[in-house]
Motif scaffolding. Sequence first.
Motif, PDB file in Angstrom:
ATOM      1  N   PRO A  29       0.808  -1.227   0.000  1.00 58.52           N
ATOM      2  CA  PRO A  29       0.000   0.000   0.000  1.00 58.52           C
ATOM      3  C   PRO A  29       0.836   1.269   0.000  1.00 58.52           C
ATOM      4  CG  PRO A  29      -0.057  -1.067   2.150  1.00 58.52           C
ATOM      5  CD  PRO A  29       0.615  -2.023   1.230  1.00 58.52           C
ATOM      6  N   ALA A  30       2.107   1.149   0.314  1.00 61.51           N
ATOM      7  CA  ALA A  30       2.969   2.329   0.310  1.00 61.51           C
ATOM      8  C   ALA A  30       3.549   2.625  -1.077  1.00 61.51           C
ATOM      9  CB  ALA A  30       4.105   2.163   1.321  1.00 61.51           C
ATOM     10  N   GLN A  31       3.358   1.690  -2.019  1.00 61.84           N
ATOM     11  CA  GLN A  31       3.891   1.865  -3.370  1.00 61.84           C
ATOM     12  C   GLN A  31       2.736   1.936  -4.365  1.00 61.84           C
ATOM     13  OE1 GLN A  31       6.994  -0.951  -4.325  1.00 61.84           O
ATOM     14  NE2 GLN A  31       7.826  -0.920  -2.253  1.00 61.84           N
ATOM     15  N   LYS A  32       2.117   3.085  -4.420  1.00 63.48           N
ATOM     16  CA  LYS A  32       0.962   3.277  -5.282  1.00 63.48           C
ATOM     17  C   LYS A  32       1.398   3.600  -6.703  1.00 63.48           C
ATOM     18  CE  LYS A  32      -1.961   4.953  -1.520  1.00 63.48           C
ATOM     19  NZ  LYS A  32      -2.803   6.061  -1.010  1.00 63.48           N
ATOM     20  N   LYS A  33       0.713   2.961  -7.655  1.00 63.08           N
ATOM     21  CA  LYS A  33       0.997   3.189  -9.074  1.00 63.08           C
ATOM     22  C   LYS A  33      -0.190   3.905  -9.726  1.00 63.08           C
ATOM     23  CE  LYS A  33       5.034   1.192  -8.940  1.00 63.08           C
ATOM     24  NZ  LYS A  33       6.281   1.932  -9.168  1.00 63.08           N
ATOM     25  N   ASP A  34      -0.612   3.425 -10.866  1.00 58.97           N
ATOM     26  CA  ASP A  34      -1.658   4.101 -11.628  1.00 58.97           C
ATOM     27  C   ASP A  34      -2.991   4.087 -10.886  1.00 58.97           C
ATOM     28  OD1 ASP A  34       0.252   4.392 -13.564  1.00 58.97           O
ATOM     29  OD2 ASP A  34      -0.383   2.608 -14.686  1.00 58.97           O
ATOM     30  N   VAL A  35      -3.807   5.121 -11.142  1.00 60.83           N
ATOM     31  CA  VAL A  35      -5.171   5.172 -10.612  1.00 60.83           C
ATOM     32  C   VAL A  35      -6.065   4.278 -11.472  1.00 60.83           C
ATOM     33  CG1 VAL A  35      -7.163   6.652 -10.156  1.00 60.83           C
ATOM     34  CG2 VAL A  35      -4.847   7.498  -9.721  1.00 60.83           C
ATOM     35  N   LEU A  36      -6.864   3.433 -10.803  1.00 63.99           N
ATOM     36  CA  LEU A  36      -7.741   2.495 -11.504  1.00 63.99           C
ATOM     37  C   LEU A  36      -9.169   3.032 -11.566  1.00 63.99           C
ATOM     38  CD1 LEU A  36      -6.486  -0.827  -9.889  1.00 63.99           C
ATOM     39  CD2 LEU A  36      -5.724   0.245 -12.010  1.00 63.99           C
ATOM     40  N   THR A  37      -9.903   2.594 -12.558  1.00 62.08           N
ATOM     41  CA  THR A  37     -11.310   2.972 -12.690  1.00 62.08           C
ATOM     42  C   THR A  37     -12.197   1.786 -12.319  1.00 62.08           C
ATOM     43  OG1 THR A  37     -11.308   2.346 -15.027  1.00 62.08           O
ATOM     44  CG2 THR A  37     -10.809   4.648 -14.493  1.00 62.08           C
ATOM     45  N   ALA A  38     -13.459   2.084 -12.023  1.00 61.07           N
ATOM     46  CA  ALA A  38     -14.393   1.027 -11.623  1.00 61.07           C
ATOM     47  C   ALA A  38     -14.658   0.083 -12.782  1.00 61.07           C
ATOM     48  CB  ALA A  38     -15.701   1.652 -11.148  1.00 61.07           C
ATOM     49  N   GLY A  39     -14.843  -1.189 -12.453  1.00 63.42           N
ATOM     50  CA  GLY A  39     -15.122  -2.190 -13.474  1.00 63.42           C
ATOM     51  C   GLY A  39     -15.578  -3.486 -12.841  1.00 63.42           C
ATOM     52  N   ALA A  40     -15.952  -4.466 -13.659  1.00 64.51           N
ATOM     53  CA  ALA A  40     -16.424  -5.763 -13.187  1.00 64.51           C
ATOM     54  C   ALA A  40     -15.318  -6.797 -13.372  1.00 64.51           C
ATOM     55  CB  ALA A  40     -17.681  -6.154 -13.940  1.00 64.51           C
ATOM     56  N   ILE A  41     -15.658  -8.043 -13.118  1.00 66.73           N
ATOM     57  CA  ILE A  41     -14.675  -9.110 -13.259  1.00 66.73           C
ATOM     58  C   ILE A  41     -14.597  -9.562 -14.714  1.00 66.73           C
ATOM     59  CG2 ILE A  41     -14.883  -9.904 -10.888  1.00 66.73           C
ATOM     60  CD1 ILE A  41     -16.805 -12.023 -11.806  1.00 66.73           C
ATOM     61  N   GLN A  42     -13.434  -9.991 -15.127  1.00 66.64           N
ATOM     62  CA  GLN A  42     -13.207 -10.365 -16.517  1.00 66.64           C
ATOM     63  C   GLN A  42     -13.531 -11.825 -16.807  1.00 66.64           C
ATOM     64  OE1 GLN A  42      -9.201  -9.346 -17.601  1.00 66.64           O
ATOM     65  NE2 GLN A  42      -9.441  -7.157 -17.169  1.00 66.64           N
ATOM     66  N   SER A  43     -13.726 -12.633 -15.763  1.00 59.30           N
ATOM     67  CA  SER A  43     -13.888 -14.067 -15.981  1.00 59.30           C
ATOM     68  C   SER A  43     -15.269 -14.437 -16.521  1.00 59.30           C
ATOM     69  CB  SER A  43     -13.649 -14.822 -14.669  1.00 59.30           C
ATOM     70  OG  SER A  43     -14.532 -14.371 -13.661  1.00 59.30           O
TER      71      SER A  43
END
Length: 356
Positions: free
Chosen positions: A47-61
């Motif tokens: 949690p201390a190494q944050k990368k790109d901001v993600l957007t809301a979405g569903a599962i891909q499976s």
Amino acid sequence: EQRARRNAIVVELSRLQSEQRLWHGGPVYAVKPSPPEPTHLLDRGNPAQKKDVLTAGAIQSVAGLSPEFDLPADASDAARRIKLAEWITDRKNPLTARVLVNRLWHYHFGVGIVDTPNDFGFNGGRPTHVELLDWMASELVERGWSLKHIHRLIVMSATYRQTSRHVAAAAQVDAGNRLLWRKNPVRLEAETLRDTMLAVAGELNPTMGGPGYQDFRTFNFNSQFYEMLDPEGSAFNRRTVYRTWVRSGRNEFLDVFDCPDPSTTAPKRAVTTTPLQALSLLNNSFLLRMSDRFAERLAREAGTELPRQIARAYELAFGRAASDDEIARAAQFASDHGLPALCRVLFNANEFLYVE
């Protein structure tokens, strides 16, 4: 005598306290959503190494539809919920309809086409009738998600209306009856068993809606405790679905017949056969009271002649006419032990406890 008076006072106190809460109101709990915080991709889960901001979405499976919601990263909580609801109910999403119809099948047959109702993934059970599951799922969607339509399809099917008679040749091929060559006998669930006893005894209160009934009393002694009661009266004879559930207050009669712990989820109920069940069906105060009320109902509806009372008892308890031999044996038993004892025997019969 003093204990009986105390119990009556405790029940009346509980009823008055419930009414008082209705009259004077109480705390109202509501949700005031705040803007969702940004969700970051975490490098190696740190949690201390944050990368790109993600957007809301569903599962891909889930095959057949896109997991992307096409929302900005700062979309509101309401917008995210709407997109999720639309994704769940999308006609291209096969999982939702399959899970729903499988649960309905499970409730009617005791086991689903997929025997793991909460797991349709690779770790769950394999469907026994793939085409049937998909056909019912498509029927559900085409009929506007009408659960009543699926219930009707199931109970009017030849599969549901099969006899429960054992067939040795079929048992050698499919001992577990997963291919549904007969109807599995199903014991009444705890809540249904209680409701059926109330109905047969003529004591069921059909009132719908409104506040539930409470069969417990609360008190504080350094912490909050619950004292379970067996209250009498029409207000407490409503269907069990109107019982006020508390996680620390368990009903002994319902527990014995595998009513799930309200503090946990139970996609499948356990169905056990234990000595406590037999003892409860002989000695529990609720059952003894319903046996007395059942006998009083027979006296009202069938008069004073014992054979007529017994014939009426079989109609109410088993939904069929009693044979001459059954009436003769039951009359002898009732003459020796009384009509309430015979009513208790009928409540203990497998024909009453099981749906075949």
